[in-house]
Design an enzyme around this catalytic site. Structure first.
Site, PDB file in Angstrom:
ATOM      1  N   LYS A  52      44.937  43.594  41.446  1.00  0.00           N
ATOM      2  CA  LYS A  52      44.830  42.158  41.180  1.00  0.00           C
ATOM      3  C   LYS A  52      43.787  41.931  40.111  1.00  0.00           C
ATOM      4  CE  LYS A  52      45.919  39.829  45.556  1.00  0.00           C
ATOM      5  NZ  LYS A  52      45.285  39.070  46.647  1.00  0.00           N
ATOM      6  N   SER A  89      41.667  29.791  47.645  1.00  0.00           N
ATOM      7  CA  SER A  89      40.896  30.115  46.433  1.00  0.00           C
ATOM      8  C   SER A  89      41.712  29.782  45.188  1.00  0.00           C
ATOM      9  CB  SER A  89      40.532  31.596  46.417  1.00  0.00           C
ATOM     10  OG  SER A  89      39.761  31.920  47.527  1.00  0.00           O
TER      11      SER A  89
END
Ligand code: ADP
Length: 182
Positions: free
Chosen positions: A56, A143
Protein backbone atom coordinates in the site's frame (compact mmCIF):
# COMPACT_ATOMS: atom_id res chain seq x y z
CA UNK A 1 -6.47 -18.80 28.92
CA UNK A 2 -5.91 -15.18 27.89
CA UNK A 3 -3.96 -14.31 31.01
CA UNK A 4 -0.26 -14.95 30.70
CA UNK A 5 1.87 -15.58 33.76
CA UNK A 6 4.61 -12.99 34.19
CA UNK A 7 8.10 -14.04 35.25
CA UNK A 8 8.01 -14.33 39.04
CA UNK A 9 9.91 -11.90 41.18
CA UNK A 10 8.64 -12.14 44.73
CA UNK A 11 7.05 -15.58 44.73
CA UNK A 12 3.68 -13.99 43.98
CA UNK A 13 2.04 -15.11 40.76
CA UNK A 14 1.10 -12.25 38.45
CA UNK A 15 -1.04 -12.74 35.38
CA UNK A 16 -1.84 -10.22 32.70
CA UNK A 17 -3.74 -9.79 29.46
CA UNK A 18 -1.72 -8.33 26.63
CA UNK A 19 -3.62 -7.21 23.55
CA UNK A 20 -2.53 -5.91 20.17
CA UNK A 21 -4.58 -3.48 18.08
CA UNK A 22 -3.25 -3.53 14.52
CA UNK A 23 -4.05 -1.24 11.63
CA UNK A 24 -2.79 1.17 9.03
CA UNK A 25 -3.74 4.32 10.98
CA UNK A 26 -3.13 6.52 7.92
CA UNK A 27 -3.94 8.74 9.80
CA UNK A 28 -5.29 7.85 13.27
CA UNK A 29 -8.89 9.09 13.72
CA UNK A 30 -11.24 9.62 16.69
CA UNK A 31 -12.76 6.23 15.72
CA UNK A 32 -9.40 4.49 16.28
CA UNK A 33 -8.86 6.43 19.50
CA UNK A 34 -12.24 5.32 20.80
CA UNK A 35 -11.27 1.66 20.22
CA UNK A 36 -7.86 2.27 21.84
CA UNK A 37 -9.43 3.86 24.93
CA UNK A 38 -11.97 1.06 25.34
CA UNK A 39 -9.58 -1.82 24.73
CA UNK A 40 -6.95 -0.28 27.02
CA UNK A 41 -9.49 -0.52 29.82
CA UNK A 42 -10.06 -4.23 29.10
CA UNK A 43 -6.44 -5.35 28.66
CA UNK A 44 -3.60 -4.84 31.12
CA UNK A 45 -1.35 -3.81 28.29
CA UNK A 46 -2.28 -2.71 24.77
CA UNK A 47 0.16 -2.49 21.91
CA UNK A 48 -1.01 -0.47 18.92
CA UNK A 49 0.65 -2.11 15.91
CA UNK A 50 1.22 0.12 12.89
CA UNK A 51 1.39 -1.93 9.74
CA UNK A 52 4.30 -1.22 7.44
CA UNK A 53 2.80 -2.61 4.27
CA UNK A 54 5.03 -2.38 1.23
CA UNK A 55 2.10 -2.97 -1.11
CA UNK A 56 0.00 0.00 0.00
CA UNK A 57 1.19 3.54 -0.61
CA UNK A 58 0.25 5.41 2.56
CA UNK A 59 0.05 9.20 2.87
CA UNK A 60 2.10 9.10 6.10
CA UNK A 61 5.29 7.08 6.52
CA UNK A 62 5.29 4.41 9.19
CA UNK A 63 7.50 6.64 11.37
CA UNK A 64 5.02 9.51 11.06
CA UNK A 65 2.10 7.23 11.94
CA UNK A 66 3.94 5.83 14.97
CA UNK A 67 4.82 9.35 16.07
CA UNK A 68 1.24 10.68 15.81
CA UNK A 69 -0.10 7.62 17.65
CA UNK A 70 2.46 8.02 20.44
CA UNK A 71 1.41 11.64 20.91
CA UNK A 72 -2.33 10.96 20.97
CA UNK A 73 -2.04 7.92 23.26
CA UNK A 74 0.41 9.52 25.72
CA UNK A 75 -2.40 9.86 28.27
CA UNK A 76 -2.86 6.06 28.48
CA UNK A 77 -0.14 4.55 30.68
CA UNK A 78 -0.74 0.97 29.50
CA UNK A 79 -0.65 1.71 25.77
CA UNK A 80 2.47 1.31 23.64
CA UNK A 81 2.93 1.90 19.93
CA UNK A 82 5.15 -0.16 17.63
CA UNK A 83 5.39 -0.83 13.93
CA UNK A 84 5.45 -4.22 12.26
CA UNK A 85 5.68 -5.76 8.84
CA UNK A 86 4.84 -9.26 7.75
CA UNK A 87 2.19 -11.38 9.38
CA UNK A 88 0.14 -9.93 12.22
CA UNK A 89 0.05 -13.31 13.94
CA UNK A 90 3.87 -13.42 14.06
CA UNK A 91 3.93 -9.91 15.54
CA UNK A 92 1.34 -10.93 18.17
CA UNK A 93 3.32 -14.08 19.01
CA UNK A 94 6.54 -12.08 19.39
CA UNK A 95 4.78 -9.75 21.81
CA UNK A 96 3.30 -12.71 23.68
CA UNK A 97 -0.13 -11.16 23.20
CA UNK A 98 -3.17 -13.39 23.52
CA UNK A 99 -5.75 -11.01 22.09
CA UNK A 100 -6.01 -9.14 18.80
CA UNK A 101 -8.43 -6.21 18.90
CA UNK A 102 -10.28 -5.05 15.80
CA UNK A 103 -13.00 -2.44 15.38
CA UNK A 104 -16.18 -3.24 13.49
CA UNK A 105 -18.02 -0.40 11.80
CA UNK A 106 -20.49 -1.78 9.31
CA UNK A 107 -21.50 -5.10 7.89
CA UNK A 108 -19.02 -4.41 5.08
CA UNK A 109 -16.13 -4.80 7.56
CA UNK A 110 -17.53 -8.10 8.78
CA UNK A 111 -16.73 -10.61 6.04
CA UNK A 112 -13.08 -9.64 5.72
CA UNK A 113 -12.60 -9.45 9.49
CA UNK A 114 -14.21 -12.86 10.02
CA UNK A 115 -11.94 -14.43 7.42
CA UNK A 116 -8.82 -12.84 8.92
CA UNK A 117 -9.67 -13.80 12.48
CA UNK A 118 -10.40 -17.41 11.52
CA UNK A 119 -7.19 -17.66 9.51
CA UNK A 120 -5.19 -16.22 12.40
CA UNK A 121 -6.85 -18.55 14.87
CA UNK A 122 -5.92 -21.58 12.80
CA UNK A 123 -2.31 -20.38 12.58
CA UNK A 124 -2.20 -19.70 16.33
CA UNK A 125 -5.01 -21.15 18.49
CA UNK A 126 -3.56 -19.43 21.55
CA UNK A 127 -4.51 -16.02 20.16
CA UNK A 128 -8.10 -14.84 19.68
CA UNK A 129 -9.53 -11.82 17.90
CA UNK A 130 -11.92 -9.65 19.88
CA UNK A 131 -14.18 -7.19 18.06
CA UNK A 132 -15.36 -3.93 19.51
CA UNK A 133 -18.26 -2.36 17.68
CA UNK A 134 -17.77 1.25 16.79
CA UNK A 135 -19.35 3.95 18.90
CA UNK A 136 -22.25 5.34 16.88
CA UNK A 137 -20.76 8.80 16.53
CA UNK A 138 -17.74 7.33 14.69
CA UNK A 139 -19.50 4.68 12.63
CA UNK A 140 -19.05 6.66 9.41
CA UNK A 141 -15.42 7.58 10.03
CA UNK A 142 -12.47 6.18 8.09
CA UNK A 143 -8.91 7.34 7.41
CA UNK A 144 -9.62 7.53 3.70
CA UNK A 145 -12.58 9.90 4.19
CA UNK A 146 -10.37 12.13 6.34
CA UNK A 147 -7.69 12.23 3.63
CA UNK A 148 -10.24 13.06 0.96
CA UNK A 149 -11.79 15.90 2.97
CA UNK A 150 -8.33 17.30 3.82
CA UNK A 151 -7.19 17.11 0.22
CA UNK A 152 -10.04 19.37 -0.84
CA UNK A 153 -9.42 21.82 1.99
CA UNK A 154 -12.30 20.72 4.22
CA UNK A 155 -12.39 20.97 8.01
CA UNK A 156 -11.20 17.68 9.56
CA UNK A 157 -11.33 18.81 13.19
CA UNK A 158 -14.42 16.66 13.84
CA UNK A 159 -12.54 13.54 12.78
CA UNK A 160 -8.94 13.70 14.01
CA UNK A 161 -6.91 15.19 16.89
CA UNK A 162 -4.99 18.49 16.50
CA UNK A 163 -1.60 16.71 16.07
CA UNK A 164 -2.96 14.98 12.99
CA UNK A 165 -4.42 18.23 11.61
CA UNK A 166 -0.99 19.85 11.94
CA UNK A 167 0.83 16.91 10.34
CA UNK A 168 -1.75 16.76 7.57
CA UNK A 169 -1.42 20.49 6.79
CA UNK A 170 2.33 20.14 6.72
CA UNK A 171 2.20 17.14 4.44
CA UNK A 172 -0.32 18.59 2.01
CA UNK A 173 1.46 21.93 1.71
CA UNK A 174 4.79 20.13 1.12
CA UNK A 175 3.14 18.00 -1.55
CA UNK A 176 1.57 21.06 -3.16
CA UNK A 177 4.95 22.83 -3.12
CA UNK A 178 6.54 19.78 -4.73
CA UNK A 179 3.83 19.60 -7.39
CA UNK A 180 4.37 23.30 -8.24
CA UNK A 181 8.04 22.60 -8.93
CA UNK A 182 7.39 19.56 -11.13
P1 ADP B 1 -6.75 -1.64 8.29
O1 ADP B 1 -6.06 -1.25 7.01
O2 ADP B 1 -6.08 -2.75 9.04
O3 ADP B 1 -8.24 -1.83 8.20
P2 ADP B 1 -7.35 0.84 9.62
O4 ADP B 1 -6.39 1.83 10.16
O5 ADP B 1 -8.27 1.29 8.54
O6 ADP B 1 -6.47 -0.39 9.23
O7 ADP B 1 -8.25 0.29 10.81
C1 ADP B 1 -7.69 -0.36 11.93
C2 ADP B 1 -8.80 -0.96 12.75
O8 ADP B 1 -9.63 0.08 13.27
C3 ADP B 1 -9.75 -1.88 11.98
O9 ADP B 1 -10.16 -2.92 12.85
C4 ADP B 1 -10.92 -0.99 11.65
O10 ADP B 1 -12.13 -1.74 11.49
C5 ADP B 1 -10.97 -0.13 12.90
N1 ADP B 1 -11.61 1.16 12.66
C6 ADP B 1 -11.31 2.06 11.71
N2 ADP B 1 -12.11 3.15 11.78
C7 ADP B 1 -12.96 2.91 12.82
C8 ADP B 1 -14.05 3.63 13.42
N3 ADP B 1 -14.47 4.80 12.93
N4 ADP B 1 -14.69 3.07 14.47
C9 ADP B 1 -14.28 1.86 14.94
N5 ADP B 1 -13.28 1.13 14.43
C10 ADP B 1 -12.63 1.64 13.39
Amino acid sequence: MYRRKLPQRSGMEIFMIKAVYPGSFDPVTFGHLDIIRRSASIADQLIVGVLNNGQKKPLFSVEERVSMLRQVTAEFPNVKVASFSGLLIDFARELEATIIVRGLRAITDFEYELQMSQTNHIMEPGIDTVFLTTSLEYAYLSSSTVKEVALFGGDISHFVPQVVIDMMQNKLSNDQRRNCHE
